[in-house]
Write a protein that holds these residues in place. Sequence first.
Motif, short mmCIF file in Angstrom:
data_model
loop_
_atom_site.label_atom_id
_atom_site.label_comp_id
_atom_site.label_asym_id
_atom_site.label_seq_id
_atom_site.Cartn_x
_atom_site.Cartn_y
_atom_site.Cartn_z
N ALA A 189 0.84 -1.20 0.00
CA ALA A 189 0.00 0.00 0.00
C ALA A 189 0.87 1.25 0.00
CB ALA A 189 -0.92 0.00 1.22
N ALA A 190 1.96 1.22 0.76
CA ALA A 190 2.88 2.36 0.78
C ALA A 190 3.48 2.58 -0.60
CB ALA A 190 3.98 2.11 1.81
N TYR A 191 3.80 1.49 -1.30
CA TYR A 191 4.36 1.61 -2.66
C TYR A 191 3.37 2.34 -3.57
CZ TYR A 191 5.70 0.47 -7.40
OH TYR A 191 6.03 0.57 -8.73
N TYR A 192 2.12 1.91 -3.56
CA TYR A 192 1.13 2.52 -4.46
C TYR A 192 0.80 3.95 -4.05
CZ TYR A 192 0.35 -1.62 -7.26
OH TYR A 192 0.53 -2.67 -8.14
N ALA A 193 0.83 4.24 -2.75
CA ALA A 193 0.65 5.63 -2.30
C ALA A 193 1.77 6.49 -2.86
CB ALA A 193 0.63 5.70 -0.78
N GLY A 194 3.00 5.99 -2.79
CA GLY A 194 4.13 6.71 -3.37
C GLY A 194 3.98 6.91 -4.86
N ASN A 195 3.48 5.88 -5.53
CA ASN A 195 3.27 5.97 -6.98
C ASN A 195 2.28 7.07 -7.34
OD1 ASN A 195 4.97 4.19 -8.25
ND2 ASN A 195 3.36 2.81 -8.94
N ILE A 196 1.16 7.10 -6.64
CA ILE A 196 0.12 8.08 -6.95
C ILE A 196 0.64 9.50 -6.74
CG2 ILE A 196 -2.13 8.98 -6.22
CD1 ILE A 196 -2.94 6.07 -5.62
N ILE A 197 1.32 9.71 -5.63
CA ILE A 197 1.84 11.05 -5.33
C ILE A 197 2.89 11.45 -6.37
CG2 ILE A 197 3.12 12.43 -3.64
CD1 ILE A 197 1.84 10.51 -1.50
N ARG A 198 3.77 10.52 -6.73
CA ARG A 198 4.79 10.81 -7.74
C ARG A 198 4.16 11.14 -9.09
NH1 ARG A 198 6.61 7.95 -11.75
NH2 ARG A 198 5.61 6.06 -10.97
N LEU B 142 -22.86 -5.64 -15.99
CA LEU B 142 -21.75 -5.04 -15.24
C LEU B 142 -22.17 -4.49 -13.88
CD1 LEU B 142 -19.96 -3.08 -18.13
CD2 LEU B 142 -19.69 -5.47 -17.45
N VAL B 143 -23.23 -5.04 -13.32
CA VAL B 143 -23.70 -4.61 -12.01
C VAL B 143 -22.71 -5.12 -10.94
CG1 VAL B 143 -25.57 -4.73 -10.32
CG2 VAL B 143 -26.09 -4.66 -12.78
N ASP B 144 -22.27 -4.22 -10.08
CA ASP B 144 -21.31 -4.57 -9.02
C ASP B 144 -20.02 -5.17 -9.58
OD1 ASP B 144 -23.12 -3.73 -7.04
OD2 ASP B 144 -24.10 -5.69 -7.04
N THR B 145 -19.64 -4.74 -10.78
CA THR B 145 -18.40 -5.22 -11.40
C THR B 145 -17.45 -4.05 -11.57
OG1 THR B 145 -19.60 -6.94 -12.64
CG2 THR B 145 -17.39 -6.35 -13.42
N PRO B 146 -16.40 -3.95 -10.74
CA PRO B 146 -15.42 -2.89 -10.96
C PRO B 146 -14.76 -3.06 -12.33
CG PRO B 146 -15.14 -3.90 -8.79
CD PRO B 146 -16.08 -4.76 -9.56
N ILE B 147 -14.75 -2.01 -13.13
CA ILE B 147 -14.14 -2.05 -14.45
C ILE B 147 -12.68 -1.62 -14.30
CG2 ILE B 147 -14.30 -1.30 -16.84
CD1 ILE B 147 -16.70 -2.92 -15.74
N LEU B 148 -11.76 -2.52 -14.62
CA LEU B 148 -10.35 -2.31 -14.34
C LEU B 148 -9.55 -2.03 -15.62
CD1 LEU B 148 -9.87 -5.25 -11.82
CD2 LEU B 148 -10.71 -2.93 -11.36
N HIS B 149 -8.39 -1.40 -15.43
CA HIS B 149 -7.51 -1.09 -16.56
C HIS B 149 -6.23 -1.93 -16.57
CE1 HIS B 149 -9.67 2.47 -18.16
NE2 HIS B 149 -10.15 2.51 -16.93
N TYR B 150 -6.03 -2.73 -15.57
CA TYR B 150 -4.87 -3.63 -15.48
C TYR B 150 -3.57 -2.87 -15.69
CZ TYR B 150 -8.05 -7.52 -15.05
OH TYR B 150 -9.01 -8.38 -14.56
N LEU B 151 -3.40 -1.83 -14.88
CA LEU B 151 -2.17 -1.05 -14.93
C LEU B 151 -1.03 -1.86 -14.34
CD1 LEU B 151 -3.72 2.26 -13.53
CD2 LEU B 151 -3.34 1.68 -15.92
N PRO B 152 0.14 -1.86 -14.97
CA PRO B 152 1.26 -2.61 -14.42
C PRO B 152 1.79 -1.96 -13.15
CG PRO B 152 1.97 -1.28 -16.28
CD PRO B 152 0.48 -1.15 -16.22
N LYS B 153 2.43 -2.75 -12.31
CA LYS B 153 2.92 -2.22 -11.05
C LYS B 153 4.07 -1.24 -11.25
CE LYS B 153 4.38 -3.50 -6.39
NZ LYS B 153 4.56 -4.59 -5.40
N PHE B 154 4.92 -1.51 -12.23
CA PHE B 154 6.13 -0.71 -12.37
C PHE B 154 6.21 0.04 -13.70
CE2 PHE B 154 10.82 -0.13 -12.82
CZ PHE B 154 11.03 0.55 -11.65
N GLY B 155 5.32 -0.22 -14.61
CA GLY B 155 5.49 0.32 -15.96
C GLY B 155 5.14 1.78 -16.13
N ILE B 156 4.50 2.41 -15.13
CA ILE B 156 4.08 3.80 -15.30
C ILE B 156 4.56 4.64 -14.12
CG2 ILE B 156 2.05 3.32 -16.70
CD1 ILE B 156 0.37 3.43 -14.22
#
Length: 334
Positions: free
Chosen positions: A66-75, A320-334
Amino acid sequence: MVGSIDLCRKCVFLVLFLTASVTLAESSQGRADQLFNEGYTLYQQHSANRALAKLKEAARLGHAEAAYYAGNIIRQDYTYMTKESENYYRQAAEGGDVYAMLRLAQGSSVCGTLRECDYDRDAWLERAIKTALPMAKAGDTEAMMALSSAYAIKGDPSAGFEWVKRAAENGHAFAQYWMAVMLDEQGRGFYWTQAGRRADILKWLEASAEQGFPKAMHKLASEYAQDGRMEEAVMWADRMGKTDYFSALFEYGLILTAGPDGSEGKVQYPEVKLVEGLSLLFALHRETGNSLVQFSIERILTELDSETIAEAKEKSEELLVDTPILHYLPKFGI
């Protein structure tokens, strides 16, 4: 006798204290995991601002990823490393997250052209490799993928490519998809003939798609269509249309509404399915509010009668009721 009683009381108190401490720790970990999962889902829905609060709270409770992704969003928000994003990356790295170590190992791509990261990036790179290498050698495919990124940063793309290949050979679905992308779009690897390269592109896509990775299904349907293998393209289009991947659902809706008159080189469905395709697009727009989906819907509506539109709208309420629509973003690619 009195001493024995006091000792027993102390023992009981100690047992109760330890039990309460374990229960509290388990409760905090469970709460951190829940917050991370919620935040990660929002992140994959392109709702980074909504995700950040949940990820920060999970990080506060000790969740390294979670800390990694928080850092990603802020960056990403600032387009360069800030002190806050650096602190989150450090927390994640100290918690063993190799990708956080790799973020701290990167240079101008995260530090900004006019800024200097005031820490030893080479040391973080070596630490990442030292952490991941034993796990990769033991068969951990996630560690293999992390190593591929580490060697890319190190300036050894050949080693990076080999680790992706090893992960793919060991069944890592994203690695299999990424092998196909590298062979197809980046021209990686040596082949005597284009036919040999093409065969491997399709081999890796099929392996990933069979494991249910939506990006591989999407690309495989497109590749089969380009090769004129339309029956196989349609089969994979039908399968990708049952996933939660935004791009796959969007294209599937367009494929159904276009039918056999679809663009050359694209999947051409054997029959027009206006209601099915339009209802999927209506549902996708309802769930995401995406402007490109809205534009496509408006373009299709100009050619339809009100009865068909009403039927599609009614059917869309079930999709698509109660189905989160995802983009499958890579962990490190962006």
